[in-house]
Enzyme design. Structure first.
Site, PDB file in Angstrom:
ATOM      1  N   ASP A  23       0.825  -1.200   0.000  1.00 28.84           N
ATOM      2  CA  ASP A  23       0.000   0.000   0.000  1.00 28.84           C
ATOM      3  C   ASP A  23       0.863   1.256   0.000  1.00 28.84           C
ATOM      4  OD1 ASP A  23      -2.684   1.190   0.584  1.00 28.84           O
ATOM      5  OD2 ASP A  23      -1.676   1.849   2.405  1.00 28.84           O
ATOM      6  N   GLU A  65       1.183  -0.457  -5.019  1.00 29.38           N
ATOM      7  CA  GLU A  65       0.164   0.567  -5.215  1.00 29.38           C
ATOM      8  C   GLU A  65       0.886   1.902  -5.320  1.00 29.38           C
ATOM      9  OE1 GLU A  65      -3.642   2.875  -3.411  1.00 29.38           O
ATOM     10  OE2 GLU A  65      -1.833   2.565  -2.274  1.00 29.38           O
TER      11      GLU A  65
HETATM   12  C1  BGC Z   1      -5.817   2.337   0.084  1.00 32.05           C
HETATM   13  C2  BGC Z   1      -6.860   3.168   0.766  1.00 32.05           C
HETATM   14  C3  BGC Z   1      -6.296   3.661   2.083  1.00 32.05           C
HETATM   15  C4  BGC Z   1      -4.946   4.358   1.891  1.00 32.05           C
HETATM   16  C5  BGC Z   1      -4.231   4.613   3.180  1.00 32.05           C
HETATM   17  C6  BGC Z   1      -4.735   3.359  -0.139  1.00 32.05           C
HETATM   18  O1  BGC Z   1      -3.945   3.199  -1.074  1.00 32.05           O
HETATM   19  O2  BGC Z   1      -6.259   1.787  -1.119  1.00 32.05           O
HETATM   20  O3  BGC Z   1      -8.052   2.471   0.935  1.00 32.05           O
HETATM   21  O4  BGC Z   1      -7.191   4.563   2.658  1.00 32.05           O
HETATM   22  O5  BGC Z   1      -4.112   3.575   1.111  1.00 32.05           O
HETATM   23  O6  BGC Z   1      -3.770   3.420   3.729  1.00 32.05           O
END
Ligand code: BGC
Length: 561
Positions: free
Chosen positions: A205, A247
């Site tokens: 993430d 991500e």
């Molecule tokens: C996730 C979100 C989250 C954020 C903070 C993002 O990339 O997809 O759902 O709120 O990261 O962790």
């Protein structure tokens, strides 16, 4: 016994299904989905044809950001079950040949994580340096605010120890300090813990934000790449055949370094964020240009790497990777009600975005399953679930899965008032009409058509691994391309417009070949001339194998479509 065999590059042939444990099935009547519930639905997922599950965060958390605010990296959130139940789920998934990807939230923890509780209790806490502190809120001024609807600054004052702490998301999610080697080691321990349990991949993430440096926008810094290379090297050594997915909501050229450029020594996969909104522009305008432009701007990636592509997910449909003009267009087209907007995005599901037009929903799936990369489906979109703008934040797209027209949509037998969120209940998308049980029963349901598309896609490696050539017929309402691997050629034709279109394609390379429609195995007339003329119905699509003259065309029994 595990049905998973080590298979280099398995993620290239995957179809990923994103699911929230909380939202799938409640097995113990407490109103929250749980691991036994998810385990009970593995057969459904296997039949759908997906190969891999991606689970949203399920470790202990105060749920201020639905689990992306982690309080304990090693404990399952009690409403979702126990660690043993997670392990049963994992082994049952593996038995069915399904792989499992879980979340790795590295950038931040919850402010209720014991590290932050200690760090914020005293400047001399051994954990103080696990987070990023400052006397003034003026450092790193060039950094954007991501949750712009709720946060006014990336710094929040901590009154007890009288300093500000840094956070890229909610102020309840302090950023970890990756300059501290202990933080890096802690996170590597987390990674190894989950890989030792047997998970097949980690979705990492918020990767671009791990480090901060003055005078930069604090994104994509070289230090991040150094850390990721270390992470990858350790994984390759101890856990070959596992996958790391980044991500990084960035332009394709800025994502490229996350693959490790030439070496392919960072992430195996990364999302293609800018492609997604352009699919929505293209179908709204009936024009292929937004798609062809972004594909043209997409650089080649190392051979062992793969894009992850998607239409919708658990977040708002993010409009960060578009121009201001494109964003305005998307907002006016898809979010006329201001409640549909959140931060720089649109909090709606696929079916409502498509005005519940079956032709458009199927066409979007045709694009998703044939463009280069590994497709990710979002739970519920296979049956065309709706959303609920009245629920705050992104909760409107995280409502209970709709299994049947029974109480609570078959998600739970708890009292409706005990559910973590109400199921969708309206005449168009309510569980009484949109549910799995109903859709299993007729062959042309959204569920069955998608299942068939998945089956066709999975009958060949060409979609996951093949090269792509975009065709450029004069008619811009049509997006057509070739996917090729070895001798295999598939031509995909998508009509993005609401009218029947005729399109003349230059297929001189394939003179004498026979196009065979892949859903019905129907042979089309042999390509006798250099140009070939196709007529495509509104929002229609063709997937055609181009078979050379020697190939005997076997005509299979017609299927549902
Ligand atoms: C996730 C979100 C989250 C954020 C903070 C993002 O990339 O997809 O759902 O709120 O990261 O962790």
């Amino acid at each position: 016994m595990s049905g998973i065999k080590p298979e280099p590059g398995w993620y290239k042939d995957a179809i990923i299904y994103e699911v929230h444990v909380k939202s799938f099935l409640d097995s113990n009547r407490d109103g929250w989905g749980d691991f036994p519930g998810l385990t009970a639905k593995l057969d459904y997922l296997q039949k759908l044809g997906i190969t891999t599950l991606w689970l949203l965060p399920f470790t202990d958390s105060p749920l201020k950001d639905d689990g992306y605010d982690i309080r304990d990296y090693y404990k399952v959130y009690p409403s979702y079950g126990t660690m043993e139940e997670f392990q049963v789920f994992l082994s049952e998934a593996h038995k069915r040949g399904l792989r499992v990807i879980t979340e790795l939230v590295m950038n931040h923890t919850s402010n209720t994580h014991p590290w932050f509780v200690s760090a914020s209790s005293s400047r001399s806490s051994p954990f103080r340096d696990y987070y990023v502190w400052s006397d003034t809120p003026d450092r790193y001024k060039g950094t954007r605010i991501i949750f712009s609807d709720t946060e006014k600054s990336n710094w929040t004052w901590e009154p007890k120890t009288r300093q500000y702490y840094w956070h890229r998301f909610f102020h309840s999610q302090p950023d970890l300090n990756f300059d501290n080697p202990k933080v890096q080691d802690e996170l590597l321990t987390v990674v190894k813990f989950w890989f030792s349990l047997g998970v097949d991949g980690l979705r990492c993430d918020a990767v671009p934000y791990l480090f901060e440096r003055e005078g930069t926008n604090c994104e994509n810094l070289p230090e991040t790449h150094t850390f990721i290379k270390r992470l990858r090297a350790e994984i390759d050594r101890e856990f070959p055949d596992r996958m790391l997915l980044a991500e990084a909501n960035q332009w394709p050229q800025d994502v490229l370094p996350y693959f490790g450029e030439g070496d392919g020594d960072e992430f195996h996969m990364a999302y293609h964020f800018p492609l997604m909104p352009r699919l929505f522009i293209a179908i709204a305008q009936g024009d292929r240009k937004p798609i062809t432009d972004i594909l043209q701007q997409t650089p080649a990636i190392p051979a062992n790497c793969q894009w992850a592509i998607f239409l919708r997910n658990h977040d708002e449909l993010t409009l960060e990777m578009v121009t201001d003009q494109e964003r305005d267009y998307l907002w006016t087209t898809y979010a006329e009600d201001p409640r549909m907007r959140l931060n720089l995005g649109i909090r709606r599901r696929l079916a409502p975005l498509m005005g519940n037009d079956r032709r458009k929903i199927d066409l979007m799936h045709s694009l998703l399953l044939t463009l280069p990369g590994t497709p990710i489906l979002y739970y519920g979109d296979e049956i065309g679930m709706g959303d609920n703008v009245h629920l705050g934040d992104r909760n409107g797209v995280r409502t209970p899965m709709q299994w049947s027209f029974d109480r609570n949509g078959g998600f739970s037998t708890a009292d409706p008032s005990d559910l973590y969120a109400p199921p969708i209940q309206n005449p168009v998308y309510g569980y009484q009409v949109v549910n799995v049980e109903t859709q299993i029963r007729y062959p042309t349901s959204p569920l069955n058509v998608l299942r068939q598309m998945i089956e066709v896609r999975q009958s060949s490696h060409v979609f996951g691994r093949g090269a792509m050539t975009v065709l450029h017929p004069k008619n811009r309402h049509v997006f057509a391309c070739l996917r090729e691997m070895g001798d295999e050629v598939v031509m995909v034709i998508n009509n993005l417009s609401d009218r029947t279109e005729s399109v003349l394609l230059d297929l001189s390379r394939f003179r004498g070949y026979t196009p065979v429609e892949l859903f019905s195995q129907t042979p089309f007339p042999v390509l006798e001339r250099a140009h070939f003329h196709f007529t495509v119905s509104p929002y229609g699509y063709f997937w055609l194998a181009l078979r050379p003259p020697a190939f005997s065309v076997r005509r299979r029994k017609r299927t549902g479509r």
